[in-house]
Motif scaffolding. Structure first.
Motif, PDB file in Angstrom:
ATOM      1  N   PHE A 142       0.832  -1.198   0.000  1.00  0.00           N
ATOM      2  CA  PHE A 142       0.000   0.000   0.000  1.00  0.00           C
ATOM      3  C   PHE A 142       0.870   1.253   0.000  1.00  0.00           C
ATOM      4  CE2 PHE A 142       0.495  -1.249   4.471  1.00  0.00           C
ATOM      5  CZ  PHE A 142       0.942  -0.069   5.067  1.00  0.00           C
ATOM      6  N   PHE A 143       0.230   2.380  -0.281  1.00  0.00           N
ATOM      7  CA  PHE A 143       0.831   3.702  -0.148  1.00  0.00           C
ATOM      8  C   PHE A 143       0.032   4.433   0.931  1.00  0.00           C
ATOM      9  CE2 PHE A 143       1.107   2.355  -4.570  1.00  0.00           C
ATOM     10  CZ  PHE A 143       2.442   2.572  -4.901  1.00  0.00           C
ATOM     11  N   THR A 158       4.429  11.081   1.425  1.00  0.00           N
ATOM     12  CA  THR A 158       3.873   9.837   0.902  1.00  0.00           C
ATOM     13  C   THR A 158       4.869   8.701   1.085  1.00  0.00           C
ATOM     14  OG1 THR A 158       2.646  11.071  -0.773  1.00  0.00           O
ATOM     15  CG2 THR A 158       2.878   8.712  -1.131  1.00  0.00           C
ATOM     16  N   PHE A 159       4.384   7.578   1.600  1.00  0.00           N
ATOM     17  CA  PHE A 159       5.228   6.415   1.819  1.00  0.00           C
ATOM     18  C   PHE A 159       4.744   5.235   0.980  1.00  0.00           C
ATOM     19  CE2 PHE A 159       5.582   8.943   5.665  1.00  0.00           C
ATOM     20  CZ  PHE A 159       6.942   8.910   5.932  1.00  0.00           C
ATOM     21  N   LEU A 160       5.710   4.423   0.593  1.00  0.00           N
ATOM     22  CA  LEU A 160       5.431   3.164  -0.106  1.00  0.00           C
ATOM     23  C   LEU A 160       5.808   2.044   0.844  1.00  0.00           C
ATOM     24  CD1 LEU A 160       6.695   2.205  -3.691  1.00  0.00           C
ATOM     25  CD2 LEU A 160       7.131   0.726  -1.730  1.00  0.00           C
ATOM     26  N   THR A 185       0.302   9.557  -7.069  1.00  0.00           N
ATOM     27  CA  THR A 185       0.562   8.116  -7.065  1.00  0.00           C
ATOM     28  C   THR A 185      -0.668   7.333  -7.497  1.00  0.00           C
ATOM     29  OG1 THR A 185       2.123   8.437  -5.234  1.00  0.00           O
ATOM     30  CG2 THR A 185       1.375   6.182  -5.663  1.00  0.00           C
ATOM     31  N   GLU A 186      -1.831   7.764  -7.028  1.00  0.00           N
ATOM     32  CA  GLU A 186      -3.080   7.084  -7.393  1.00  0.00           C
ATOM     33  C   GLU A 186      -3.274   7.057  -8.902  1.00  0.00           C
ATOM     34  OE1 GLU A 186      -7.900   7.336  -6.408  1.00  0.00           O
ATOM     35  OE2 GLU A 186      -6.541   8.959  -5.799  1.00  0.00           O
ATOM     36  N   LYS A 193      -5.850   8.996   3.320  1.00  0.00           N
ATOM     37  CA  LYS A 193      -4.513   8.620   3.782  1.00  0.00           C
ATOM     38  C   LYS A 193      -3.969   7.338   3.161  1.00  0.00           C
ATOM     39  CE  LYS A 193      -3.437   8.882   8.065  1.00  0.00           C
ATOM     40  NZ  LYS A 193      -3.420   8.710   9.546  1.00  0.00           N
ATOM     41  N   TYR A 194      -4.854   6.448   2.652  1.00  0.00           N
ATOM     42  CA  TYR A 194      -4.396   5.135   2.212  1.00  0.00           C
ATOM     43  C   TYR A 194      -4.836   4.796   0.777  1.00  0.00           C
ATOM     44  CZ  TYR A 194      -2.845   3.963   6.926  1.00  0.00           C
ATOM     45  OH  TYR A 194      -2.187   3.947   8.127  1.00  0.00           O
TER      46      TYR A 194
END
Length: 250
Positions: free
Chosen positions: A161-162, A169-171, A188-189, A203-204
Motif C-alpha cells: 500500500f501507499f 507519501t510512503f510506499l 501516485t493514485e 490517507k491510504y
C-alpha cells in the motif's frame, strides 16, 4: 451503410435508388416509404438507419411531421422541388438539401459529406475514449525509491500500500519495508492500475492483496485492516463503500 428512402413519387424514388447504387454499390437500401403514417410506423418497428433520404412533400403532408413525432439522431438529406423549406430542414438533423431534379453529382457530394462526418465523429469518439479511459500500458510497473544513499526500484506487484503521513507519501512493500516517495498520494493514485489499487480514504491507497480484513462500522462505513500496518482506524466512508465493494467484486 443503411439508407432509408422516403419519397412519394415512385419514379423519383427509383431514380434515387439507381443513383445511390451507382455511386455507393455497398449501400443497403430500405423503403420506399411514401407517406408520413408509413414512415412513423416503420421507425417504431425498425432500428434507425445510418442515413435518410427524405422528400419534404409527401402524399399525406409535410415530412417534418415525421420528425416531430419520432425522435431520431440519424442524419437526413432532404429532397424537394421547392426551396422554401431549407431553414426548417436544417433544424431537423439535415446535412444537405437537394432540389429536384436531383443532380447525381450533388447527391454523391451530399452522401460523401455524410461519410466524412461519420469518419470524423468516429475518430473524435476514439480520441475521447482514450482521454477518459486510461491506457493500461501507461500505468507504472515500478517505483524508484531512495534508502539513504541507495537507490532502488520497487516492482508494483511487490507493493502492499501507499499512505500519507504529515504530507509525506510512503510506499510499503509486502515484506514490510517502508520508503519515502517524492510524489503526492493523489499523483501516485493516477500512476497505478485502478484494477489493482483502491483509494481507501485520504490517507491510504491499498493493493488488493494487502487487505487482511473488512468489517462493518458505524454510519454504514467499513473498517479495513492491512498487512504490516498498525493503524487501527482505516475507515472507508459511506460514500465510497459501494465503489469499494464493486472493486472487490470485479
Amino acid at each position: 451503410m443503411k439508407i432509408l428512402i422516403i419519397e412519394d413519387e415512385k419514379p423519383a424514388a427509383n431514380l434515387l435508388k439507381m443513383q445511390i447504387k451507382q455511386h455507393f454499390p455497398d449501400a443497403e437500401l430500405f423503403g420506399n416509404l411514401d407517406s408520413i403514417s408509413k414512415s412513423i410506423a416503420w421507425f417504431t418497428q425498425n432500428p434507425q438507419p445510418d442515413l435518410i433520404l427524405c422528400d419534404i412533400q409527401l402524399a399525406d403532408g409535410i415530412s417534418f411531421e415525421i420528425f416531430d413525432k419520432v425522435k431520431l439522431s440519424t442524419p437526413i438529406i432532404f429532397t424537394t422541388a421547392y426551396d422554401q423549406y431549407a431553414i426548417k430542414a436544417f433544424q431537423v438533423n439535415a446535412i444537405d438539401y437537394l432540389l429536384k431534379p436531383i443532380d447525381p453529382k450533388e447527391l454523391e457530394r451530399a452522401v460523401d459529406k455524410f461519410k466524412a462526418n461519420l469518419i470524423r465523429s468516429t475518430i473524435e469518439l476514439d480520441v475521447l475514449k482514450n482521454l477518459l479511459i486510461p491506457d493500461k500500458t501507461s500505468f507504472k510497473s515500478r517505483f524508484l525509491v531512495r534508502f539513504g544513499e541507495k537507490i532502488q526500484s520497487i516492482p508494483t506487484e511487490d507493493i502492499s500500500f501507499f499512505n500519507s503521513e504529515e504530507r509525506v507519501t510512503f510506499l510499503q512493500t509486502k515484506e514490510g519495508k517502508k520508503y519515502v516517495l517524492e510524489s503526492t498520494l493523489e499523483q501516485t493514485e493516477a500512476q497505478v492500475n485502478p484494477a489493482n489499487f483502491f483509494r481507501l480514504n485520504r490517507k491510504y491507497l491499498s493493493s488488493l492483496e494487502a487487505i487482511e480484513g473488512i468489517f462493518s462500522y458505524s454510519n454504514s462505513r467499513l473498517k479495513v485492516t492491512l498487512e504490516n500496518c498498525s493503524d487501527p482506524d482505516i475507515l472507508i466512508s459511506r460514500e465510497k463503500v459501494s465503489d469499494f465493494k464493486e472493486w472487490l467484486d470485479q
